[in-house]
Write a protein that holds these residues in place. Structure first.
Motif, PDB file in Angstrom:
ATOM      1  N   HIS A   2       0.850  -1.204   0.000  1.00  0.00           N
ATOM      2  CA  HIS A   2       0.000   0.000   0.000  1.00  0.00           C
ATOM      3  C   HIS A   2       0.876   1.240   0.000  1.00  0.00           C
ATOM      4  O   HIS A   2       1.806   1.350   0.808  1.00  0.00           O
ATOM      5  N   ASP A  22       6.776   2.096   5.378  1.00  0.00           N
ATOM      6  CA  ASP A  22       5.550   1.355   5.700  1.00  0.00           C
ATOM      7  C   ASP A  22       4.626   1.320   4.479  1.00  0.00           C
ATOM      8  O   ASP A  22       4.106   2.344   4.069  1.00  0.00           O
ATOM      9  N   GLY A  23       4.448   0.140   3.931  1.00  0.00           N
ATOM     10  CA  GLY A  23       3.555  -0.030   2.787  1.00  0.00           C
ATOM     11  C   GLY A  23       4.235   0.204   1.460  1.00  0.00           C
ATOM     12  O   GLY A  23       4.097  -0.584   0.534  1.00  0.00           O
ATOM     13  N   GLU A  83      -4.973   1.348   3.132  1.00  0.00           N
ATOM     14  CA  GLU A  83      -4.670   0.333   4.141  1.00  0.00           C
ATOM     15  C   GLU A  83      -4.768   0.944   5.539  1.00  0.00           C
ATOM     16  O   GLU A  83      -5.248   0.335   6.473  1.00  0.00           O
ATOM     17  N   GLU A  84      -4.262   2.171   5.669  1.00  0.00           N
ATOM     18  CA  GLU A  84      -4.092   2.764   7.006  1.00  0.00           C
ATOM     19  C   GLU A  84      -5.392   3.249   7.636  1.00  0.00           C
ATOM     20  O   GLU A  84      -5.507   3.319   8.858  1.00  0.00           O
ATOM     21  N   HIS A 132       7.018  -6.499   4.015  1.00  0.00           N
ATOM     22  CA  HIS A 132       6.689  -5.340   4.845  1.00  0.00           C
ATOM     23  C   HIS A 132       7.798  -5.134   5.863  1.00  0.00           C
ATOM     24  O   HIS A 132       8.469  -6.090   6.248  1.00  0.00           O
ATOM     25  N   HIS A 186      -2.521  -6.584   8.414  1.00  0.00           N
ATOM     26  CA  HIS A 186      -2.007  -6.167   7.111  1.00  0.00           C
ATOM     27  C   HIS A 186      -3.016  -6.585   6.061  1.00  0.00           C
ATOM     28  O   HIS A 186      -3.865  -7.444   6.295  1.00  0.00           O
TER      29      HIS A 186
HETATM   30 ZN    ZN Z   1       1.724  -1.075   6.244  1.00  0.00          ZN
END
Ligand code: ZN
Length: 412
Positions: A77, A88-89, A121-122, A188, A356
């Motif tokens: 993501h 992150d992602g 995603e977040e 990840h 996730h």
């Molecule tokens: Zn993530």
């Protein structure tokens, strides 16, 4: 073009320059900056033969057609939390581009390979995590509730989505994308301290923790702080305080990675001159094993009842949220383990505390596994989130090799 893991690191830096500022990454889903990141990604994939499509939930797909319609999916993501980290992602997505480039060098692969950039995603703007992946997985069932969600500026979720071409009512049509999917891989950052503590760059994720989230309310009696003798008090906070400490031995007794958090206690009346009448405590418990998670909850309930009796108060439990543990595919875990050993010498298996997108895909019945790369100081969702460049490069190598092994397995 062979695999060039250094290019992945350079491109992640480039993305951070383009979509971050002094406070960190600003790629919050359904914003202009997020859109800019998606366009940037489109440009990166353009050099390969992969075709871009955007599904009904806003997920961005890049498909490299193979000899068979059976598909290997690689996902990540590009959205971030506000003031988030650079990896992150985004690592998963940008590393996936590198794998696509390498695969596109050869004649068409024996199976179709698809890179997916999951939308939101977040859940940073509207508080709904895993939006795109749950729509695709067929597990989105909260559309009615989402319709009335607004962001901090009062903009409704459906309006923000439709600005980006997504209609909430038809988002679940994205489930058509998973037809033909035969395996799902996600790389990840760990976002925790485990790999750093064992001094290993890479790990294989066994699954995501099940979660039990409750509000525990202790009820006593408000009474004057000056006139009420100590042995005549019905102090609700005393019950909550005892429970906040007791969850430590409970987690230790259950073991195998059990974690338990008393995340907050709200006291009423909450003034210095009164004994606490009600203490509303937030409790979060997580475990990879459903039976052990249930046991941990049972032990906490028993302890709370005991403390309530000791303090002459009442206690009640209200479930706020929960999810079952989601275990990844056993044979893909073996394959990932073999891959990590080949790339990094030693492998380590660990559960994931955070959820996730991979959990949603796995819930949809598609064989899934994740690779973790070490996070420095275990920090994430902050601008100081970081991973050593040499570890990032190893992680790209591992994802590429695991993709190859999985393709061989799917076509064999
Ligand atoms: Zn993530």
């Amino acid at each position: 073009m062979g695999l060039d893991p250094k290019r992945t690191v350079a491109e992640l830096r480039e993305l951070q320059q383009l979509t971050g500022d002094a406070d960190g990454a600003q790629r919050v889903a359904w914003t202009d900056t997020w859109q800019r990141a998606r366009e940037w990604l489109r440009g990166k994939v353009a050099g390969t033969r992969a075709e871009e499509t955007v599904d009904a939930a806003g997920n961005q797909w890049f498909t490299l057609h193979g000899d068979s319609d059976r598909a290997l999916l690689i996902g990540g993501h590009i959205d971030s939390v506000p003031n988030g980290g650079w990896l992150d992602g985004a690592l998963n997505v940008v590393a996936g581009v590198e794998v696509l480039r390498r695969l596109a060098d050869d004649a068409s692969p024996p199976v179709t390979v698809r890179l997916v950039n999951w939308a939101d995603e977040e859940g940073a703007r509207f508080g709904r995590s895993l939006f795109g992946s749950s729509a695709a997985a067929g597990s989105m069932s909260d559309q009615d509730e989402l319709r009335s969600r607004t962001d901090a500026q009062g903009i409704s979720l459906p309006d923000a989505l439709s600005e980006h071409g997504v209609q909430l009512d038809s988002a679940s049509d994205a489930s058509a994308e998973l037809e033909g999917a035969a395996a799902y891989l996600e790389l990840h950052i760990e976002q925790g301290p485990v790999l750093e503590s064992v001094d290993l760059p890479l790990g294989v994720v066994l699954g995501t923790f099940g979660v039990e989230r409750h509000q525990v309310t202790f009820r006593g009696q408000a009474a004057h702080a000056g006139s009420t003798p100590m042995d005549k008090r019905r102090d609700a906070l005393a019950g909550a305080a005892k429970l906040a400490l007791e969850i430590r031995p409970i987690a230790a007794e259950v073991g195998a990675g059990a974690v338990c958090t008393s995340g907050g206690v709200v006291c009423k009346p909450g003034i210095v001159t009164s004994v606490v009448e009600t203490a509303e405590q937030l409790l979060d418990q997580r475990h990879l094993d459903a039976g052990q998670l249930a046991r941990m909850l049972e032990l906490a309930k028993k302890a709370a009842s005991r403390f309530a009796e000791e303090e002459d108060v009442e206690v009640s439990w209200q479930r706020i949220w929960g999810i079952e543990p989601i275990l990844f595919d056993a044979s893909l875990i073996e394959l990932a383990d073999e891959t990590v050993r080949e790339v990094a010498g030693t492998s380590h298996r660990l559960p994931s505390g955070p959820l996730h997108d991979a959990a949603e895909v796995s819930r949809a019945g598609i064989p899934t596994v994740m690779l973790f790369v070490q996070s420095l100081r275990g920090l994430s969702h902050t601008k100081v989130e970081d991973t050593k460049p040499e570890h990032l490069e190893l992680s790209v190598q591992a994802l590429d090799r695991l993709a190859d092994k999985t393709i061989a397995r799917l076509s064999g």
